[in-house]
Write a protein that holds these residues in place. Sequence first.
Motif, mmCIF file in Angstrom:
data_model
loop_
_atom_site.group_PDB
_atom_site.id
_atom_site.type_symbol
_atom_site.label_atom_id
_atom_site.label_comp_id
_atom_site.label_asym_id
_atom_site.label_seq_id
_atom_site.Cartn_x
_atom_site.Cartn_y
_atom_site.Cartn_z
ATOM 1 N N ASP A 78 0.568 -0.990 -0.359
ATOM 2 C CA ASP A 78 0.169 -0.526 0.136
ATOM 3 C C ASP A 78 0.814 1.128 -0.126
ATOM 4 O O ASP A 78 0.127 2.554 -0.020
ATOM 5 C CB ASP A 78 -0.554 -0.148 0.861
ATOM 6 C CG ASP A 78 -0.315 0.216 2.455
ATOM 7 O OD1 ASP A 78 0.771 0.184 2.518
ATOM 8 O OD2 ASP A 78 -1.108 0.745 3.504
ATOM 9 N N GLY A 79 2.044 1.167 0.026
ATOM 10 C CA GLY A 79 3.235 1.942 0.396
ATOM 11 C C GLY A 79 3.038 2.884 1.559
ATOM 12 O O GLY A 79 3.684 3.853 2.247
ATOM 13 N N GLY A 80 3.013 2.278 2.431
ATOM 14 C CA GLY A 80 2.514 3.064 4.058
ATOM 15 C C GLY A 80 3.179 1.937 5.013
ATOM 16 O O GLY A 80 2.724 1.804 6.031
ATOM 17 N N GLY A 81 3.712 0.344 4.385
ATOM 18 C CA GLY A 81 3.920 -0.247 5.448
ATOM 19 C C GLY A 81 3.510 -1.727 5.072
ATOM 20 O O GLY A 81 3.743 -1.936 6.405
ATOM 21 N N HIS A 82 2.106 -2.101 4.778
ATOM 22 C CA HIS A 82 1.699 -2.745 4.548
ATOM 23 C C HIS A 82 1.931 -3.646 3.169
ATOM 24 O O HIS A 82 1.698 -3.282 2.262
ATOM 25 C CB HIS A 82 0.227 -2.278 4.591
ATOM 26 C CG HIS A 82 -0.120 -1.226 6.128
ATOM 27 N ND1 HIS A 82 0.457 -0.434 5.920
ATOM 28 C CD2 HIS A 82 -0.520 -1.860 7.676
ATOM 29 C CE1 HIS A 82 0.046 0.093 7.262
ATOM 30 N NE2 HIS A 82 -0.148 -1.410 8.004
ATOM 31 N N VAL A 83 1.805 -5.030 3.568
ATOM 32 C CA VAL A 83 1.224 -5.983 1.929
ATOM 33 C C VAL A 83 -0.058 -6.371 2.366
ATOM 34 O O VAL A 83 -0.210 -6.710 3.002
ATOM 35 C CB VAL A 83 2.587 -6.866 2.344
ATOM 36 C CG1 VAL A 83 4.217 -6.239 1.726
ATOM 37 C CG2 VAL A 83 2.913 -7.685 3.384
ATOM 38 N N PHE A 84 -0.228 -7.173 1.137
ATOM 39 C CA PHE A 84 -1.330 -7.369 0.442
ATOM 40 C C PHE A 84 -0.638 -9.044 -0.456
ATOM 41 O O PHE A 84 0.162 -9.536 -0.785
ATOM 42 C CB PHE A 84 -1.918 -7.127 -0.814
ATOM 43 C CG PHE A 84 -2.682 -5.616 -0.831
ATOM 44 C CD1 PHE A 84 -4.091 -5.304 -0.506
ATOM 45 C CD2 PHE A 84 -1.748 -4.184 -0.901
ATOM 46 C CE1 PHE A 84 -4.694 -4.072 0.371
ATOM 47 C CE2 PHE A 84 -3.033 -3.616 -0.373
ATOM 48 C CZ PHE A 84 -4.195 -3.290 -0.430
ATOM 49 N N PHE A 85 -1.300 -10.554 0.143
ATOM 50 C CA PHE A 85 -1.181 -10.983 0.147
ATOM 51 C C PHE A 85 -1.868 -12.317 -0.541
ATOM 52 O O PHE A 85 -3.126 -12.319 0.296
ATOM 53 C CB PHE A 85 -0.443 -12.197 1.126
ATOM 54 C CG PHE A 85 -1.021 -12.197 2.068
ATOM 55 C CD1 PHE A 85 -1.261 -13.040 2.520
ATOM 56 C CD2 PHE A 85 -0.855 -11.451 2.781
ATOM 57 C CE1 PHE A 85 -1.831 -13.542 4.017
ATOM 58 C CE2 PHE A 85 -1.178 -11.740 4.658
ATOM 59 C CZ PHE A 85 -1.804 -13.230 4.655
ATOM 60 N N VAL A 86 -2.115 -13.130 -1.117
ATOM 61 C CA VAL A 86 -2.952 -14.809 -1.077
ATOM 62 C C VAL A 86 -2.668 -16.185 -1.099
ATOM 63 O O VAL A 86 -1.404 -16.074 -1.671
ATOM 64 C CB VAL A 86 -3.813 -14.227 -2.918
ATOM 65 C CG1 VAL A 86 -4.071 -12.975 -3.120
ATOM 66 C CG2 VAL A 86 -2.677 -14.642 -4.118
ATOM 67 N N ASP A 87 -3.348 -16.581 -1.148
ATOM 68 C CA ASP A 87 -2.282 -17.904 -1.363
ATOM 69 C C ASP A 87 -2.965 -18.668 -2.162
ATOM 70 O O ASP A 87 -3.773 -19.079 -2.800
ATOM 71 C CB ASP A 87 -3.529 -18.748 0.238
ATOM 72 C CG ASP A 87 -3.569 -20.323 0.502
ATOM 73 O OD1 ASP A 87 -2.136 -21.075 -0.497
ATOM 74 O OD2 ASP A 87 -4.101 -21.191 0.840
ATOM 75 N N PRO A 88 -1.362 -18.762 -2.911
ATOM 76 C CA PRO A 88 -1.573 -19.518 -4.276
ATOM 77 C C PRO A 88 -2.882 -21.207 -4.556
ATOM 78 O O PRO A 88 -3.424 -21.292 -5.350
ATOM 79 C CB PRO A 88 -0.817 -19.905 -4.145
ATOM 80 C CG PRO A 88 0.789 -19.029 -3.872
ATOM 81 C CD PRO A 88 -0.546 -18.728 -2.183
#
Length: 152
Positions: free
Chosen positions: A93-103
């Motif tokens: 997000d550009g603010g110290g957080h990530v998005f993730f998925v379970d492949p």
Amino acid sequence: MAADPLIDRLRARPDTEWVPREGARPDDLVRLEHRLGGPLSAEHRALLVASDGGELYGRASALILHDVDRLVANLSDDAFTQYLPHQLVIGEDGGGHVFFVDPAAAQGAAGQPVSFVPLGALSLRSAVPVGDSLADVVDAILRGDRFTDRLR
């Protein structure tokens, strides 16, 4: 090729909200899926074909999608493999957080659930769901949702 509603919605956004990139090359997608050990969700793959990464900005949240090279690198990142095992970090997000998925959830699926976690508390337990698909996440951003509020 059939129209993709998510890609069409993104392309309709002003360039201050959606900043696309050139689409991923087919051989790069094959390399990523080989490294992943299976296919991406149809939704994520279609988005990478249309734009290899990209940036979406809403009033309260952003999604900076990683390109194929970064996605491959994320699969070998020590912190991600240790604290988010068997997950694929797809953006930030550009603010110290990530998005993730379970492949594993992508196997034969059109979309897959997306989660959000602060880098400072990187763990599956600290993560919160932010959408049942990338389309849900895009809709939430465009609605003005603030994903950091969900972490509290």
